[in-house]
Design an enzyme around this catalytic site. Structure first.
Site, PDB file in Angstrom:
ATOM      1  N   CYS A  67       5.152 -22.256  48.555  1.00  0.00           N
ATOM      2  CA  CYS A  67       5.172 -21.101  49.252  1.00  0.00           C
ATOM      3  C   CYS A  67       4.206 -21.132  50.205  1.00  0.00           C
ATOM      4  CB  CYS A  67       4.909 -19.708  48.246  1.00  0.00           C
ATOM      5  SG  CYS A  67       3.041 -19.962  47.218  1.00  0.00           S
TER       6      CYS A  67
ATOM      7  N   ASN B 274       0.042 -20.766  48.123  1.00  0.00           N
ATOM      8  CA  ASN B 274      -0.165 -21.539  46.820  1.00  0.00           C
ATOM      9  C   ASN B 274      -1.304 -20.774  45.909  1.00  0.00           C
ATOM     10  OD1 ASN B 274      -1.021 -24.873  45.671  1.00  0.00           O
ATOM     11  ND2 ASN B 274       0.475 -23.670  44.997  1.00  0.00           N
TER      12      ASN B 274
ATOM     13  N   CYS C 293      -0.078 -17.090  45.144  1.00  0.00           N
ATOM     14  CA  CYS C 293       0.655 -16.214  44.436  1.00  0.00           C
ATOM     15  C   CYS C 293       1.868 -16.716  43.929  1.00  0.00           C
ATOM     16  CB  CYS C 293       0.871 -15.017  45.260  1.00  0.00           C
ATOM     17  SG  CYS C 293      -0.525 -14.272  45.976  1.00  0.00           S
ATOM     18  N   ARG C 294       2.974 -16.902  44.568  1.00  0.00           N
ATOM     19  CA  ARG C 294       4.096 -17.231  43.924  1.00  0.00           C
ATOM     20  C   ARG C 294       4.498 -18.579  43.360  1.00  0.00           C
ATOM     21  NH1 ARG C 294       7.091 -15.898  49.592  1.00  0.00           N
ATOM     22  NH2 ARG C 294       5.219 -16.694  50.297  1.00  0.00           N
ATOM     23  N   SER C 295       3.906 -19.454  44.164  1.00  0.00           N
ATOM     24  CA  SER C 295       4.391 -20.954  43.831  1.00  0.00           C
ATOM     25  C   SER C 295       3.364 -21.199  42.635  1.00  0.00           C
ATOM     26  CB  SER C 295       4.087 -22.091  44.766  1.00  0.00           C
ATOM     27  OG  SER C 295       3.043 -22.174  45.337  1.00  0.00           O
TER      28      SER C 295
ATOM     29  N   ASP D 218       6.684 -12.033  49.065  1.00  0.00           N
ATOM     30  CA  ASP D 218       5.220 -12.155  48.903  1.00  0.00           C
ATOM     31  C   ASP D 218       4.722 -11.002  48.343  1.00  0.00           C
ATOM     32  OD1 ASP D 218       2.820 -13.375  48.897  1.00  0.00           O
ATOM     33  OD2 ASP D 218       2.963 -14.453  51.099  1.00  0.00           O
TER      34      ASP D 218
HETATM   35  P1  4NP Z   1       1.705 -16.841  48.596  1.00  0.00           P
HETATM   36  O1  4NP Z   1       1.019 -15.688  48.915  1.00  0.00           O
HETATM   37  O2  4NP Z   1       2.136 -17.652  49.560  1.00  0.00           O
HETATM   38  O3  4NP Z   1       2.559 -16.505  47.681  1.00  0.00           O
HETATM   39  O4  4NP Z   1       0.726 -17.758  47.802  1.00  0.00           O
HETATM   40  C1  4NP Z   1       0.051 -15.575  49.861  1.00  0.00           C
HETATM   41  C2  4NP Z   1      -1.294 -15.931  49.946  1.00  0.00           C
HETATM   42  C3  4NP Z   1      -2.145 -15.774  50.863  1.00  0.00           C
HETATM   43  C4  4NP Z   1      -1.525 -15.718  52.222  1.00  0.00           C
HETATM   44  C5  4NP Z   1      -0.581 -15.519  52.367  1.00  0.00           C
HETATM   45  C6  4NP Z   1       0.583 -15.477  51.406  1.00  0.00           C
HETATM   46  N1  4NP Z   1      -2.746 -15.697  53.422  1.00  0.00           N
HETATM   47  O5  4NP Z   1      -2.246 -15.422  54.448  1.00  0.00           O
HETATM   48  O6  4NP Z   1      -3.770 -16.188  53.137  1.00  0.00           O
END
Ligand code: 4NP
Length: 161
Positions: free
Chosen positions: A8, A11, A13-15, A123
């Site tokens: 994702c 790294n 939240c989703r992955s 997300d």
């Molecule tokens: P993820 O979510 O891609 O599902 O881990 C996010 C976590 C942090 C950020 C963006 C998406 N960020 O911009 O810091």
């Protein structure tokens, strides 16, 4: 042996949730699979998953507090047989950074859920805790589909690949 890397953006939240869901499914089915996750971005490298992601995993009996965020590397495209992107941005970033000798099959996570092929996992980072329950439902459905595909001697092709 099959190996799966979920990717994702952050790294956190989703992955990591996809990694936890497939680890649980592989354990349940006694599949010998290498499973990891990574982000296309580097903002959170070395950090544990978001507390809301840890909480939803814990509600389903899984402890992901020791997971550590890392960024995807060119070597991942040879090390893993399958790289699974959580959304279309992740997938296009992966295609952009893939080395010429990449061997991993690329797909979207929801390609592994019948009827949801080609769709993105939203997300949940920007929303409230309820969004993480939606993510959990999506990654567990995909984990079941992916485990089925990896154990099927004649798997149907992935739509995105
Ligand atoms: P993820 O979510 O891609 O599902 O881990 C996010 C976590 C942090 C950020 C963006 C998406 N960020 O911009 O810091």
């Amino acid at each position: 042996m099959n190996s799966v890397l979920f990717v994702c953006l952050g790294n956190i939240c989703r992955s990591p949730l996809a990694e936890a869901a497939l680890r649980a499914e592989a354990e349940r089915l006694r599949l010998d699979l290498t499973i990891e996750s990574a982000g296309t971005g580097d903002w959170h490298v070395g950090e544990p998953p978001d507390p809301r992601a840890q909480a939803v995993a814990a509600r389903h009996g899984l402890d992901i507090s020791a997971y550590q965020t890392r960024q995807v590397t060119p070597a991942d495209f040879r090390r893993f047989t399958h790289i699974v992107a959580l959304d279309h941005d992740n997938l296009s970033n992966l295609r952009r950074i893939a080395p010429a000798d990449a061997t991993a099959a690329l797909s979207l996570l929801l390609d592994h859920v019948p009827g949801r092929e080609g769709q993105a996992v939203t997300d949940p980072w920007f929303g409230d805790a309820a969004g993480f329950d939606v993510t959990w439902a999506e990654v567990t459905a995909a984990a079941a589909g992916l485990a089925g595909r990896l154990t099927d001697p004649n798997p149907r092709p992935v739509a995105t690949a």
